[in-house]
Write a protein that holds these residues in place. Structure first.
Motif, PDB file in Angstrom:
ATOM      1  N   GLY A 242       0.815  -1.217   0.000  1.00 16.17           N
ATOM      2  CA  GLY A 242       0.000   0.000   0.000  1.00 16.17           C
ATOM      3  C   GLY A 242       0.843   1.259   0.000  1.00 16.17           C
ATOM      4  N   ARG A 243       0.288   2.321  -0.578  1.00 20.30           N
ATOM      5  CA  ARG A 243       1.000   3.595  -0.678  1.00 20.30           C
ATOM      6  C   ARG A 243       0.766   4.441   0.575  1.00 20.30           C
ATOM      7  N   VAL A 244       1.833   5.001   1.101  1.00 21.85           N
ATOM      8  CA  VAL A 244       1.748   5.844   2.289  1.00 21.85           C
ATOM      9  C   VAL A 244       0.812   7.018   2.025  1.00 21.85           C
ATOM     10  N   GLY A 245      -0.026   7.308   3.026  1.00 22.57           N
ATOM     11  CA  GLY A 245      -0.959   8.420   2.922  1.00 22.57           C
ATOM     12  C   GLY A 245      -2.256   8.082   2.233  1.00 22.57           C
ATOM     13  N   GLU A 246      -2.379   6.870   1.721  1.00 18.94           N
ATOM     14  CA  GLU A 246      -3.580   6.479   0.975  1.00 18.94           C
ATOM     15  C   GLU A 246      -4.602   5.806   1.886  1.00 18.94           C
ATOM     16  N   THR A 247      -5.833   5.748   1.389  1.00 21.48           N
ATOM     17  CA  THR A 247      -6.927   5.033   2.027  1.00 21.48           C
ATOM     18  C   THR A 247      -7.413   3.959   1.069  1.00 21.48           C
ATOM     19  N   TYR A 248      -7.713   2.772   1.608  1.00 26.69           N
ATOM     20  CA  TYR A 248      -8.195   1.660   0.785  1.00 26.69           C
ATOM     21  C   TYR A 248      -9.476   1.094   1.389  1.00 26.69           C
ATOM     22  N   ASN A 249     -10.503   1.009   0.563  1.00 33.13           N
ATOM     23  CA  ASN A 249     -11.733   0.328   0.964  1.00 33.13           C
ATOM     24  C   ASN A 249     -11.557  -1.173   0.811  1.00 33.13           C
ATOM     25  N   ILE A 250     -11.961  -1.919   1.837  1.00 29.01           N
ATOM     26  CA  ILE A 250     -11.884  -3.384   1.804  1.00 29.01           C
ATOM     27  C   ILE A 250     -13.301  -3.912   1.956  1.00 29.01           C
ATOM     28  N   GLY A 251     -13.905  -4.276   0.860  1.00 30.61           N
ATOM     29  CA  GLY A 251     -15.291  -4.728   0.861  1.00 30.61           C
ATOM     30  C   GLY A 251     -15.414  -6.156   0.360  1.00 30.61           C
ATOM     31  N   GLY A 252     -16.581  -6.738   0.619  1.00 33.12           N
ATOM     32  CA  GLY A 252     -16.798  -8.128   0.251  1.00 33.12           C
ATOM     33  C   GLY A 252     -17.574  -8.324  -1.028  1.00 33.12           C
ATOM     34  N   TRP A 253     -18.084  -7.230  -1.615  1.00 26.26           N
ATOM     35  CA  TRP A 253     -18.953  -7.318  -2.794  1.00 26.26           C
ATOM     36  C   TRP A 253     -20.133  -8.247  -2.502  1.00 26.26           C
ATOM     37  N   ASN A 254     -20.655  -8.171  -1.281  1.00 30.19           N
ATOM     38  CA  ASN A 254     -21.729  -9.076  -0.848  1.00 30.19           C
ATOM     39  C   ASN A 254     -22.795  -8.296  -0.083  1.00 30.19           C
ATOM     40  N   GLU A 255     -23.592  -7.515  -0.769  1.00 21.35           N
ATOM     41  CA  GLU A 255     -24.656  -6.764  -0.092  1.00 21.35           C
ATOM     42  C   GLU A 255     -25.830  -7.686   0.225  1.00 21.35           C
ATOM     43  N   GLN A 256     -26.279  -7.601   1.488  1.00 24.05           N
ATOM     44  CA  GLN A 256     -27.390  -8.431   1.954  1.00 24.05           C
ATOM     45  C   GLN A 256     -28.254  -7.600   2.902  1.00 24.05           C
ATOM     46  N   THR A 257     -29.574  -7.822   2.876  1.00 18.06           N
ATOM     47  CA  THR A 257     -30.413  -7.227   3.911  1.00 18.06           C
ATOM     48  C   THR A 257     -30.262  -8.040   5.190  1.00 18.06           C
ATOM     49  N   ASN A 258     -30.496  -7.391   6.318  1.00 19.72           N
ATOM     50  CA  ASN A 258     -30.387  -8.094   7.596  1.00 19.72           C
ATOM     51  C   ASN A 258     -31.334  -9.285   7.666  1.00 19.72           C
ATOM     52  N   ILE A 259     -32.558  -9.107   7.184  1.00 17.25           N
ATOM     53  CA  ILE A 259     -33.517 -10.210   7.268  1.00 17.25           C
ATOM     54  C   ILE A 259     -33.098 -11.369   6.376  1.00 17.25           C
ATOM     55  N   ASP A 260     -32.464 -11.081   5.231  1.00 12.69           N
ATOM     56  CA  ASP A 260     -31.968 -12.164   4.375  1.00 12.69           C
ATOM     57  C   ASP A 260     -30.826 -12.919   5.050  1.00 12.69           C
ATOM     58  N   VAL A 261     -29.950 -12.176   5.736  1.00 18.71           N
ATOM     59  CA  VAL A 261     -28.858 -12.829   6.464  1.00 18.71           C
ATOM     60  C   VAL A 261     -29.428 -13.781   7.512  1.00 18.71           C
ATOM     61  N   ILE A 262     -30.415 -13.320   8.240  1.00 16.89           N
ATOM     62  CA  ILE A 262     -30.996 -14.134   9.311  1.00 16.89           C
ATOM     63  C   ILE A 262     -31.691 -15.365   8.751  1.00 16.89           C
ATOM     64  N   THR A 263     -32.440 -15.201   7.679  1.00 13.93           N
ATOM     65  CA  THR A 263     -33.138 -16.364   7.115  1.00 13.93           C
ATOM     66  C   THR A 263     -32.155 -17.365   6.518  1.00 13.93           C
ATOM     67  N   LYS A 264     -31.036 -16.894   5.964  1.00 17.44           N
ATOM     68  CA  LYS A 264     -30.029 -17.825   5.442  1.00 17.44           C
ATOM     69  C   LYS A 264     -29.379 -18.617   6.580  1.00 17.44           C
ATOM     70  N   ILE A 265     -29.127 -17.957   7.698  1.00 15.54           N
ATOM     71  CA  ILE A 265     -28.586 -18.678   8.855  1.00 15.54           C
ATOM     72  C   ILE A 265     -29.590 -19.728   9.331  1.00 15.54           C
ATOM     73  N   CYS A 266     -30.848 -19.339   9.407  1.00 17.28           N
ATOM     74  CA  CYS A 266     -31.881 -20.293   9.832  1.00 17.28           C
ATOM     75  C   CYS A 266     -31.934 -21.494   8.894  1.00 17.28           C
ATOM     76  N   PHE A 267     -31.836 -21.248   7.604  1.00 16.32           N
ATOM     77  CA  PHE A 267     -31.870 -22.335   6.620  1.00 16.32           C
ATOM     78  C   PHE A 267     -30.693 -23.289   6.815  1.00 16.32           C
ATOM     79  N   LEU A 268     -29.492 -22.732   7.044  1.00 15.76           N
ATOM     80  CA  LEU A 268     -28.319 -23.578   7.270  1.00 15.76           C
ATOM     81  C   LEU A 268     -28.453 -24.387   8.555  1.00 15.76           C
ATOM     82  N   LEU A 269     -28.966 -23.759   9.605  1.00 20.01           N
ATOM     83  CA  LEU A 269     -29.153 -24.490  10.855  1.00 20.01           C
ATOM     84  C   LEU A 269     -30.202 -25.591  10.708  1.00 20.01           C
ATOM     85  N   ASP A 270     -31.226 -25.332   9.904  1.00 17.13           N
ATOM     86  CA  ASP A 270     -32.217 -26.387   9.633  1.00 17.13           C
ATOM     87  C   ASP A 270     -31.550 -27.611   9.023  1.00 17.13           C
ATOM     88  N   GLN A 271     -30.529 -27.376   8.201  1.00 10.28           N
ATOM     89  CA  GLN A 271     -29.799 -28.474   7.573  1.00 10.28           C
ATOM     90  C   GLN A 271     -28.799 -29.127   8.516  1.00 10.28           C
TER      91      GLN A 271
END
Length: 352
Positions: A242-271
């Motif tokens: 990295g270059r001194v004095g710079e700022t870098y965004n570190i993102g996951g390219w994974n936008e999710q709504t909170n309710i979708d995150v919760i339902t996906k966790i529930c689905f995995l736990l069901d399995q």
């Protein structure tokens, strides 16, 4: 050679230390205050590793930090230490100002004095990597482009305001004193060792305990999710190139709504860990009053770090969340050790 890591017993910091010592023989000086979210158990596999030197202490203790720098002469500081939970910042903002602003200032001052006495080679090689958050940018409309590094700061919570203040101090020390700093902004992390006050581990813990799964407001808040191991890889990349004095965004390219995150966790736990009565975990979802000033959407454009440094996350949300759920199922003893006493009281008060 050695590196100094602050907050290295917390969620992201401990993952970074563990991953670093898998890949490097370089010694890690790990400074952590061991507040409620700091946990020596995260580092248990390093108990007898001479490359890991753990120091319990506060980044605000300038005499201690000065001694560590003088004794070990690290080639960099990776600054993870922070108070980081928005809900707690609403209840008690003073602690966030003390750690995220005053603590960062003290660390910068120690680093500045340390480099004043260093030789030219050490000064040239040294880096101060300040790990910050996407929340300093404020909130986004649903269709707005993701935050770029040039986006203005608009923090909306005591937590994000305290991190923004720390960011400004880091920038000022680079510009005024020539301290070789680099700032990173990450999106929401998830993965192993995540303290169970945050959304994903809280949902897993409550689901398995048969408790309600609290959802603020309508649950349509959007976050970009970054698997913690990907974040650690990005920090290593920034430190190396990295270059001194710079700022870098570190993102996951994974936008999710909170309710979708919760339902996906529930689905995995069901399995992976079905309820004894055969009913779906999603039946435990309970909508509650939204928290004050709740930002609607965060999203980071991480094109700069990919273009300049060649980093891009490996995990999709689907692969990362499955690994995360599996880790919590396989490490129930770790969860049980930290979800009693003060933690249980806080959860009951927060989500009553």
């Amino acid at each position: 050679m050695s590196i100094l890591v602050t907050g290295g017993a917390g969620f992201i910091g401990s993952n970074f230390v563990l991953d670093w010592l898998v890949r490097h023989d370089e010694r890690v000086i790990n400074l952590d205050k061991l507040t409620y979210a700091g946990n020596r158990q995260n580092l248990g596999e390093l108990s007898y590793d001479p490359r890991h030197i753990f120091v319990e202490g506060d980044i605000g203790d300038r005499d201690l930090v000065d001694r560590l720098l003088a004794t070990y002469r690290p080639r960099c500081i990776i600054h993870f230490a922070a108070e980081s939970h928005v809900d707690r910042s609403i209840l008690n903002p003073g602690e966030f100002i003390q750690t995220n602003v005053v603590g960062t200032f003290n660390l910068l001052e120690s680093a500045r004095r340390y480099l004043e006495c260093a030789d030219i080679a050490a000064k040239t090689a040294f880096r101060f990597v300040h790990v910050s958050t996407d929340e300093v940018y404020g909130t986004l409309d649903h269709d707005a482009p993701a935050f770029r590094e040039s986006h203005k700061y608009e923090p909306n919570s005591p937590y994000s305001a305290s991190k923004a203040a720390g960011d400004h101090l880091v920038r000022a020390y680079c510009h005024t004193y020539g301290l070789p700093t680099i700032t990173t902004h990450c999106s929401n992390n998830y993965g192993p060792y995540h303290f169970p006050e945050k959304l994903i581990p809280l949902v897993i813990h409550h689901a398995l305990a048969g408790r309600p799964l609290p959802v603020y407001g309508d649950g349509r808040q959007i976050r970009d999710w970054l698997y913690v191991k990907d974040h650690c890889a990005a920090i290593r990349c920034v430190l190396a190139s990295g270059r001194v004095g710079e700022t870098y965004n570190i993102g996951g390219w994974n936008e999710q709504t909170n309710i979708d995150v919760i339902t996906k966790i529930c689905f995995l736990l069901d399995q992976l860990r079905p309820r004894a009565d055969g009913r779906p975990y999603a039946g435990q979802i309970q909508f509650i009053k939204d928290r004050p000033g709740h930002d609607r959407r965060y999203a980071l454009d991480a094109s700069k770090i990919e273009t300049e440094l060649g980093w891009r996350p490996v995990e999709t949300f689907e692969t990362g969340i499955r690994k995360t759920v599996r880790w919590y199922l396989d490490n129930q003893a770790w969860v049980d050790n930290i979800t009693t006493g003060a933690y249980a009281h806080w959860v009951e008060k927060q989500y009553q």
